[in-house]
Design a protein around this motif. Structure first.
Motif, PDB file in Angstrom:
ATOM      1  N   LEU A 193       0.908  -1.192  -0.018  1.00  0.00           N
ATOM      2  CA  LEU A 193      -0.021  -0.059   0.090  1.00  0.00           C
ATOM      3  C   LEU A 193       0.680   1.257  -0.033  1.00  0.00           C
ATOM      4  O   LEU A 193       1.776   1.355   0.871  1.00  0.00           O
ATOM      5  N   GLN A 194       0.499   2.126  -0.824  1.00  0.00           N
ATOM      6  CA  GLN A 194       1.269   3.516  -1.054  1.00  0.00           C
ATOM      7  C   GLN A 194       0.591   4.680  -0.686  1.00  0.00           C
ATOM      8  O   GLN A 194       1.135   5.323   0.266  1.00  0.00           O
ATOM      9  N   SER A 195      -0.782   4.742  -0.611  1.00  0.00           N
ATOM     10  CA  SER A 195      -1.532   5.708  -0.270  1.00  0.00           C
ATOM     11  C   SER A 195      -2.993   5.413  -0.115  1.00  0.00           C
ATOM     12  O   SER A 195      -3.510   4.259  -0.832  1.00  0.00           O
ATOM     13  N   VAL A 196      -3.834   6.255   0.627  1.00  0.00           N
ATOM     14  CA  VAL A 196      -5.285   5.555   0.633  1.00  0.00           C
ATOM     15  C   VAL A 196      -5.992   7.147   0.291  1.00  0.00           C
ATOM     16  O   VAL A 196      -5.799   8.127   1.040  1.00  0.00           O
ATOM     17  N   GLU A 197      -6.997   7.078  -0.491  1.00  0.00           N
ATOM     18  CA  GLU A 197      -7.884   8.117  -0.620  1.00  0.00           C
ATOM     19  C   GLU A 197      -9.361   7.694  -0.419  1.00  0.00           C
ATOM     20  O   GLU A 197      -9.784   6.604  -0.480  1.00  0.00           O
ATOM     21  N   TRP A 198     -10.199   8.729   0.410  1.00  0.00           N
ATOM     22  CA  TRP A 198     -11.526   8.263   0.517  1.00  0.00           C
ATOM     23  C   TRP A 198     -12.566   9.384   0.394  1.00  0.00           C
ATOM     24  O   TRP A 198     -12.303  10.528   0.331  1.00  0.00           O
ATOM     25  N   HIS A 199     -13.706   9.057   0.419  1.00  0.00           N
ATOM     26  CA  HIS A 199     -14.809   9.999   0.423  1.00  0.00           C
ATOM     27  C   HIS A 199     -16.245   9.342   0.719  1.00  0.00           C
ATOM     28  O   HIS A 199     -16.033   8.071   0.623  1.00  0.00           O
ATOM     29  N   PRO A 250     -25.510   6.038   4.204  1.00  0.00           N
ATOM     30  CA  PRO A 250     -24.322   6.675   4.117  1.00  0.00           C
ATOM     31  C   PRO A 250     -23.333   5.540   3.882  1.00  0.00           C
ATOM     32  O   PRO A 250     -23.377   4.543   4.390  1.00  0.00           O
ATOM     33  N   ASN A 251     -22.429   5.640   3.078  1.00  0.00           N
ATOM     34  CA  ASN A 251     -21.304   4.538   3.051  1.00  0.00           C
ATOM     35  C   ASN A 251     -19.832   5.313   2.692  1.00  0.00           C
ATOM     36  O   ASN A 251     -19.809   6.564   2.398  1.00  0.00           O
ATOM     37  N   ALA A 252     -18.775   4.566   3.011  1.00  0.00           N
ATOM     38  CA  ALA A 252     -17.523   5.294   2.583  1.00  0.00           C
ATOM     39  C   ALA A 252     -17.044   4.526   1.392  1.00  0.00           C
ATOM     40  O   ALA A 252     -17.016   3.165   1.156  1.00  0.00           O
ATOM     41  N   ILE A 253     -16.206   5.031   0.779  1.00  0.00           N
ATOM     42  CA  ILE A 253     -15.581   4.826  -0.865  1.00  0.00           C
ATOM     43  C   ILE A 253     -14.045   4.896  -0.404  1.00  0.00           C
ATOM     44  O   ILE A 253     -13.523   5.996  -0.248  1.00  0.00           O
ATOM     45  N   PHE A 254     -13.348   3.871  -0.277  1.00  0.00           N
ATOM     46  CA  PHE A 254     -11.691   3.848  -0.302  1.00  0.00           C
ATOM     47  C   PHE A 254     -11.121   3.409  -1.823  1.00  0.00           C
ATOM     48  O   PHE A 254     -11.521   2.374  -2.152  1.00  0.00           O
ATOM     49  N   GLN A 255     -10.206   4.087  -1.873  1.00  0.00           N
ATOM     50  CA  GLN A 255      -9.225   3.848  -2.928  1.00  0.00           C
ATOM     51  C   GLN A 255      -7.740   3.548  -2.379  1.00  0.00           C
ATOM     52  O   GLN A 255      -7.267   4.427  -1.737  1.00  0.00           O
ATOM     53  N   LEU A 256      -7.533   2.150  -2.721  1.00  0.00           N
ATOM     54  CA  LEU A 256      -6.198   1.883  -2.168  1.00  0.00           C
ATOM     55  C   LEU A 256      -5.176   1.814  -3.497  1.00  0.00           C
ATOM     56  O   LEU A 256      -5.160   1.238  -4.192  1.00  0.00           O
ATOM     57  N   LEU A 271     -10.717  -0.527  -5.339  1.00  0.00           N
ATOM     58  CA  LEU A 271     -11.742   0.492  -4.631  1.00  0.00           C
ATOM     59  C   LEU A 271     -12.774  -0.521  -3.805  1.00  0.00           C
ATOM     60  O   LEU A 271     -12.956  -1.622  -4.310  1.00  0.00           O
ATOM     61  N   LEU A 272     -12.729   0.111  -2.596  1.00  0.00           N
ATOM     62  CA  LEU A 272     -13.697  -0.553  -1.582  1.00  0.00           C
ATOM     63  C   LEU A 272     -14.704   0.230  -1.248  1.00  0.00           C
ATOM     64  O   LEU A 272     -14.726   1.313  -0.865  1.00  0.00           O
ATOM     65  N   GLU A 273     -15.839  -0.438  -0.956  1.00  0.00           N
ATOM     66  CA  GLU A 273     -17.269   0.172  -0.372  1.00  0.00           C
ATOM     67  C   GLU A 273     -17.485  -0.490   0.882  1.00  0.00           C
ATOM     68  O   GLU A 273     -17.731  -1.449   1.000  1.00  0.00           O
ATOM     69  N   PHE A 274     -17.756   0.638   1.829  1.00  0.00           N
ATOM     70  CA  PHE A 274     -18.347  -0.007   3.171  1.00  0.00           C
ATOM     71  C   PHE A 274     -19.438   0.750   3.648  1.00  0.00           C
ATOM     72  O   PHE A 274     -19.514   1.941   3.770  1.00  0.00           O
ATOM     73  N   ASN A 275     -20.297   0.169   4.297  1.00  0.00           N
ATOM     74  CA  ASN A 275     -21.323   0.672   5.106  1.00  0.00           C
ATOM     75  C   ASN A 275     -21.074   0.937   6.386  1.00  0.00           C
ATOM     76  O   ASN A 275     -19.791   0.470   6.883  1.00  0.00           O
TER      77      ASN A 275
END
Length: 201
Positions: free
Chosen positions: A131-137, A153-159, A175-179
């Motif tokens: 893993l180099q960096s994490v982006e999320w929204h 609501p959910n969170a989207i992570f880009q690893l 890309l990961l999506e979490f509730n």
């Protein structure tokens, strides 16, 4: 430790059975070789020529020898990853029905080689990507119930990951999506991982 170090699958249980039947006089050298090579993912603890000789010496078929090596490697890896103390390791080994004489040898081997093994493992990565960096929204989407106007609501992570091998091929972002519930469960698991990493440092 709340959970057992070892999951007793049929294959693991068969490996334990074979370990219990090994000659106790030959067992320490086998274990030491595995411990000393644990950090080296690129090369097996025993090459093919060595395995050809080792099998008959331990009264094992080639497939049985592979299973014994796999099982002992897994035991050592789990002990390393959890930074397990010899006393706790003894309890865990006894819980999966490893004979007392083999338990003693494994714990003595871990006492002698555990610390340098962990230090070597800390310098090596077992994963093909890092893993180099994490982006999320944060995001809102309509609830699955079509009669409801509620938004979940959910969170989207880009690893953003990088290949550890040197083939020069860039890695695709993951890309990961979490509730809320999934994210909370992930957080709890990360807390456990962080605690184990702290114990290794």
């Amino acid at each position: 430790m709340s959970e057992s170090l070892f999951t007793e699958t049929p294959r693991f249980s068969k490996g334990v059975q074979l370990i219990n039947e090994l000659d106790i006089d030959r067992f320490p050298k086998l274990l030491t070789r595995i411990l000393q090579n644990l950090h080296n993912k690129a090369e097996p603890a025993f090459n093919e020529a060595e395995q050809v000789k080792l099998g008959p010496a331990l009264s094992l078929t080639s497939s049985e020898l592979v299973l014994v090596i796999e099982t002992l490697t897994f035991i050592c890896q789990q002990a390393a990853y959890h930074a397990t103390k010899p006393g706790i390791l003894m309890t865990e080994l006894e819980a999966v029905a490893i004979n007392s004489d083999k338990c003693k040898v494994i714990c003595e081997g871990w006492s002698a080689h555990g610390k340098p093994t962990i230090e070597k493992l800390k310098k090596h990565s077992f994963a093909p990507k890092q893993l180099q960096s994490v982006e999320w929204h944060l995001n809102l989407k309509l609830a699955q119930d079509s009669k409801s106007n509620l938004k979940e609501p959910n969170a989207i992570f880009q690893l953003n990951v990088e290949n550890n091998d040197n083939d020069g091929v860039p890695s695709e972002p993951v890309l990961l999506e979490f509730n809320h519930s999934q994210l909370f469960n992930l957080y709890n698991k990360l807390e456990v991982i962080q605690s184990q990493l702290d114990s290794l440092s």
